[in-house]
Design an enzyme around this catalytic site. Sequence first.
Site, short mmCIF file in Angstrom:
data_model
loop_
_atom_site.label_atom_id
_atom_site.label_comp_id
_atom_site.label_asym_id
_atom_site.label_seq_id
_atom_site.Cartn_x
_atom_site.Cartn_y
_atom_site.Cartn_z
N CYS A 2 -10.51 -27.03 -15.01
CA CYS A 2 -10.60 -27.74 -13.74
C CYS A 2 -12.02 -27.57 -13.21
O CYS A 2 -12.81 -26.81 -13.75
CB CYS A 2 -9.62 -27.16 -12.72
SG CYS A 2 -7.88 -27.38 -13.14
N LEU A 50 -7.17 -30.62 -14.07
CA LEU A 50 -6.62 -30.90 -15.38
C LEU A 50 -5.24 -30.26 -15.37
O LEU A 50 -5.13 -29.03 -15.31
CB LEU A 50 -7.48 -30.30 -16.50
CG LEU A 50 -6.91 -30.46 -17.91
CD1 LEU A 50 -6.82 -31.92 -18.30
CD2 LEU A 50 -7.76 -29.69 -18.91
#
Length: 175
Positions: A2, A50
């Site tokens: 992320c 993500l």
Amino acid sequence: MCGICGQVDFSGKGPDVEMVMRVRERMRWRGPDSDGLWKDAHAVLGHRRLSIIDLSHRGDQPMLSEDGGVVMVANCEIYNYRELRKSLVEAGHRFVSESDAEVILHGYEQWGPGVSMHLEGMYAFAIWDAVAGRLLLGRDRFGEKPLFFGKRNGAYWFASALNAMLPELEGLRVR
């Protein structure tokens, strides 16, 4: 993986929301599934997600404490999140997601700045505690998840991808 970014401003002029949004967008490759932004008078936190654990929107970030006084963004893989979650639930915390990142938020509420001592895994996180007026940045002991930060004119910034921050760096000291 992320992407996290943000700015906390103690000068009184307020954080640069547009700058954080630009940095967040430059990290799209780190988190193509969703993005989030949270702001108040002193802080703005951005996130690119993500989705790996808890694919639902409940795992989106930034995540807020129940009373809204603490906000967190993280890039993490917390190996012992199930055990931590169980102990935090037993201590009275209520979770809204199945995300491993949420244990960092509730862990901070339970243990304060020592939350990292309880985490096993790879992580970088930022917690803005509006009540205490405190920004806490944390990273795993081996630095597997990157976290860059700096300060300029009373404002602190951070990002998990330096290349996303580079266009904004004029005059900043990088650590």
